[in-house]
Design a protein around this motif. Structure first.
Motif, PDB file in Angstrom:
ATOM      1  N   HIS A  50      12.184 -54.622  11.706  1.00 44.97           N
ATOM      2  CA  HIS A  50      12.275 -53.448  10.837  1.00 44.97           C
ATOM      3  C   HIS A  50      13.343 -53.611   9.756  1.00 44.97           C
ATOM      4  CE1 HIS A  50      16.103 -51.775  12.547  1.00 44.97           C
ATOM      5  NE2 HIS A  50      15.769 -52.595  13.519  1.00 44.97           N
ATOM      6  N   LYS A  66      15.424 -43.083  10.742  1.00 44.87           N
ATOM      7  CA  LYS A  66      14.515 -44.123  11.226  1.00 44.87           C
ATOM      8  C   LYS A  66      14.595 -44.189  12.742  1.00 44.87           C
ATOM      9  CE  LYS A  66      14.315 -48.338   9.402  1.00 44.87           C
ATOM     10  NZ  LYS A  66      14.660 -49.754   9.113  1.00 44.87           N
ATOM     11  N   GLU A 112       7.537 -47.934  14.442  1.00 48.32           N
ATOM     12  CA  GLU A 112       8.580 -47.473  13.521  1.00 48.32           C
ATOM     13  C   GLU A 112       8.165 -46.168  12.854  1.00 48.32           C
ATOM     14  OE1 GLU A 112      10.680 -48.827   9.305  1.00 48.32           O
ATOM     15  OE2 GLU A 112       9.713 -50.321  10.580  1.00 48.32           O
ATOM     16  N   ASN A 159       9.738 -43.533   9.902  1.00 46.38           N
ATOM     17  CA  ASN A 159      10.737 -43.172   8.896  1.00 46.38           C
ATOM     18  C   ASN A 159      10.439 -41.774   8.373  1.00 46.38           C
ATOM     19  OD1 ASN A 159      12.349 -45.782   8.190  1.00 46.38           O
ATOM     20  ND2 ASN A 159      10.220 -46.442   8.330  1.00 46.38           N
ATOM     21  N   MET A 172      12.303 -50.445   3.660  1.00 42.17           N
ATOM     22  CA  MET A 172      12.634 -49.068   3.323  1.00 42.17           C
ATOM     23  C   MET A 172      13.512 -49.050   2.086  1.00 42.17           C
ATOM     24  SD  MET A 172      14.267 -46.206   5.855  1.00 42.17           S
ATOM     25  CE  MET A 172      14.488 -44.504   5.336  1.00 42.17           C
ATOM     26  N   TYR A 186      12.891 -46.539  15.867  1.00 36.43           N
ATOM     27  CA  TYR A 186      12.165 -47.795  16.062  1.00 36.43           C
ATOM     28  C   TYR A 186      12.192 -48.159  17.540  1.00 36.43           C
ATOM     29  CZ  TYR A 186      10.860 -52.710  15.494  1.00 36.43           C
ATOM     30  OH  TYR A 186      10.229 -53.936  15.584  1.00 36.43           O
TER      31      TYR A 186
END
Length: 754
Positions: free
Chosen positions: A202, A441, A464, A466, A507, A443
């Protein structure tokens, strides 16, 4: 989603049971070539075929050692001691008798046999004696290995095909500076992941190295001073590292300063609009900046418990000034002045705890809090009467928490973890425009490695999510499922092949999500985009490796392919008389290429290195169709006569593209000479890097070119001095499996002095 979470939570409990085996031990005595007992030899035991460390001990004053094992299982035992060649033995329970270790002199380069060791998604790398001798620290040694290369200023390393590397030391997230504070002789092994495993998928990194250090005992004090300072310009990187270690505690203090005082910079810019153009010819320029890091750590290892804490302070003030002659369409001789000042300070607190149930099973947790304050002031004044000012003031806070469970299941390695990050940025732009951005976030990840005979594999899965609030108060939620797989076939001790595939994500930084505008020219601006979203992409790679017996020849060809359904890239927009550069979402991006890496050591004291990377990129922006061919070639030579290290490295120009923006990196080379005697090293380096980059773009009705010439780097000479003093012996604490950090200050590449 709930079912997947239950699978991750219940799976370890269902399959973590193990059968009871008869316990036995591996014993022996470490001796030199004359039969004398060797005390303090590091004896590290690894499981096979995955070479995961199980336990360790050190030999006593009679050279004797004993390691508890399970009867009937084969292990890899590695014995190592400073000034002696390491010894690897494949063995089962029982008495090995006398294990002979051969002495080598630092004045001679003794090459130990190097075997290619691959398993699943990792390569196990061992430093040869020539690598240990190459430089003054662990960063120099790793950078001399064929899989990696050092940057032009020798301050960092990357993979030979330009992937950014995440550095771990004993499982703890560290930096290149931490490697530079280590002695190469303290490295036991390096676990190299050419593609990030599920735990790090990630993050925006290309590769991961986990540097494992040797285990020692008793008490030790160390001092390491490393200085590099310019002779021909104000330039330097200096660090001081102090440590105290005993059987239960470890305390470290670290200070680092990187400074620049450059006075021969020139900035040449041109901006061509439909009806006129601005051409800026540089007349003078300077950059002054420092980067300070202060850090203290404390670690306590008692029984099955390990506690670690770190406090860190960073400060990075910088100021760049450029004087230019402005040649406007129909005018001459106008003067132009550019100023960019930036500064940030950060404070972070890092806490870590782990509990070891047994040699196979552990649970770890890590929490990091980071506070940032930063500001940027950008100003342009022209004798034509035009001027502008941009002021951005930022305050940010981040919280990172991670938990990791590891276990041995069906004779394979299983990892299960959870990662959470919260980040908030509050920005005031030009004392009037407020932006508040918050990102979150979550994960969840797991991976499993195992093997059968010559075949091994690693499978991983990441979930994941976000979600964040933008500067325009919109709420965005983004979920991606990210599987990964690595299939590895080791044909023999010299040859292996690995096929890898994964889904990665990226991101946007919090600084990109604000509404702020950075003024570049009177009608050219760089603007934030609060509507940016994370994106994911597919990656596959096929790599072949060959290492001849003794490690004289290493070569590695590879082919790879990337597909981005969407990707955030800078795009140019024309709005009436003004042009804006803004990061936007571009669809359907294909990248394909290959690489070839070669290292050849015809003599023990001479090594030749060469690499080549090719990447083809194809996509469509709103302005144009992009088809870019990237060629990256470099080579190096290294001589190791007795106490000397002589190196030459060169990189040919390279052209990259990102959205509508092209960047050309110029030719650079460096030569260095180093003399080593006992605890000190003295050396000099010559750096030639006069044209570090040219940024340019060309669309209908607008084109620009921005070039910075660093006159001080055209012929930069530096001197190096290192001092390493230690007293006593130390025991390395239990390896830490987790560590995190936040280096996003809220400043972007455009409003930070550099």
């Amino acid at each position: 989603m709930k079912r997947l979470l239950m699978i991750f939570i219940v799976l370890p409990g269902l399959i973590a049971t193990s059968q009871l085996h008869a316990q036995d031990s591996i014993t022996g005595r470490a001796v030199d070539a004359q039969g004398n007992s060797l005390a303090g030899v590091n004896c590290v035991l690894y499981s096979l075929p995955d070479t995961v460390q199980i336990t360790w001990t050190v030999s006593d004053t009679a050279g004797m050692f004993k390691l508890p094992v399970t009867d009937g299982i084969k292990y890899l035992l590695r014995l190592s001691l400073l000034s002696f060649q390491s010894v690897d033995i494949t063995c089962e329970s029982g008495d090995l008798g006398d294990v002979i270790m051969h002495y080598f002199s630092l004045n001679e380069v003794v090459v130990t046999p190097q075997e290619l060791k691959t398993f699943g998604n990792k390569d196990q790398l061992l430093l040869s004696e020539s690598a240990i001798k190459a430089g003054t620290n662990a960063l120099d040694a790793i950078g001399s290995m064929p899989q990696f290369k050092k940057s032009a200023d020798n301050a960092s390393i990357s993979t030979f095909d330009n992937k950014m590397i995440l550095v771990l030391i004993n499982g703890l997230r560290m930096t290149y500076r931490d490697l530079a504070a280590m002695q190469a002789s303290d490295i036991e092994e390096i676990n190299y992941y050419s593609n990030p495993p599920a735990r790090f998928a990630h993050e925006n990194v290309g590769a991961v190295i986990d540097v494992r250090t040797k285990k020692k005992n008793d008490k030790r004090y160390t001092l390491y001073l490393n200085t590099v300072n310019g002779v021909t310009a104000g330039y330097g990187t200096n660090s001081l590292y102090l440590t105290y270690t005993d059987s239960l505690n470890q305390v470290t203090a670290y200070y680092y300063i990187d400074y620049r005082a450059l006075n021969k910079n020139l900035m040449n810019n041109s901006y061509e609009y439909p009806n006129y153009g601005n051409i800026y010819q540089g007349t003078s320029g300077s950059y002054n900046g420092q980067y300070h890091i202060g850090q203290v750590t404390y670690q306590r290892n008692q029984g099955k418990n390990l506690f670690f804490s770190k406090l860190e302070y960073r400060k990075n003030p910088g100021s760049q000034k450029y004087e230019q002659e402005l040649v406007k369409t129909g005018t001459e001789g106008l003067l132009n002045s550019r100023r960019l000042n930036s500064d940030y300070s950060s404070y972070s607190a890092d806490l870590y705890y782990s509990y070891v149930f047994n040699k196979d099973r552990s649970l770890s947790a890590n929490v990091v809090n980071t506070f940032y304050t930063s500001e940027s002031y950008n100003n342009l004044n022209s004798s034509s009467g035009y001027s502008f000012e941009n002021l951005a003031e930022n305050k940010s806070y981040s919280l990172i928490a991670e938990a990791l469970y590891t276990d041995k299941i069906w004779n394979g390695n299983f990892n299960l973890g959870f990662y959470y990050q919260y980040k908030n940025l509050n920005q005031v732009y030009n004392n009037s425009i407020h932006s508040d951005v918050s990102t979150n976030k979550e994960y969840l990840f797991a991976d499993y490695s195992n093997g059968v005979g010559k075949f091994s594999y690693n499978i991983g899965l990441g979930l994941e999510n976000n979600h964040y609030k933008t500067a325009s108060d919109d709420k965005i939620n983004y979920f991606v499922l990210r599987p990964s797989i690595a299939l590895n076939l080791q044909f023999d001790k010299s040859t292996s092949m690995r096929l890898s595939g994964a889904v990665y994500s990226s991101m946007p930084g919090v600084g990109e999500l604000t509404n702020s505008i950075f003024t570049v020219d009177d009608h050219y601006f760089i603007q934030g985009n609060p509507e940016l979203k994370p994106y994911y992409y597919y990656y596959t790679d096929l790599t072949l490796q060959y290492s001849s017996p003794g490690g004289k020849l290493y070569l590695s060809p590879a082919v790879r392919y990337y597909y981005y359904p969407n990707r955030n890239m800078p795009v140019l927009y024309i709005d009436d008389e003004n042009v804006f550069q803004r990061t936007e979402r571009i669809s359907n991006i294909h990248e394909a290429g290959g690489s070839f890496n070669l290292s050849y050591r015809p003599f023990n004291w001479f090594t030749i290195r060469s690499y080549y990377t090719y990447l083809y990129s194809a996509y469509q922006t709103p302005n144009q169709e992009i088809q870019n061919h990237l060629h990256n070639y470099g080579f190096g030579l290294q001589f190791l006569p007795k106490n000397w290290v002589i190196s030459y490295n060169a990189n040919l120009p390279i052209n990259t593209v990102n959205g509508d923006i092209h960047t050309r990196m110029g030719f650079n080379m460096n030569m260095s000479v180093l003399w080593k005697y006992k605890v000190i090293s003295l050396g000099a380096q010559y750096i030639y890097n006069p044209y570090p980059s040219r940024v340019y773009a060309d669309i209908d009705n607008f084109n620009f070119s921005e070039e910075t010439i660093w006159g001080n780097f055209k012929h930069l000479v530096t001197v190096t001095f290192t001092l390493y003093i230690q007293s006593g012996k130390s025991r390395n604490q239990t390896a830490r499996r987790l560590s995190n950090s936040d280096y996003d200050s809220g400043l972007t590449n455009y409003n930070k002095a550099k």
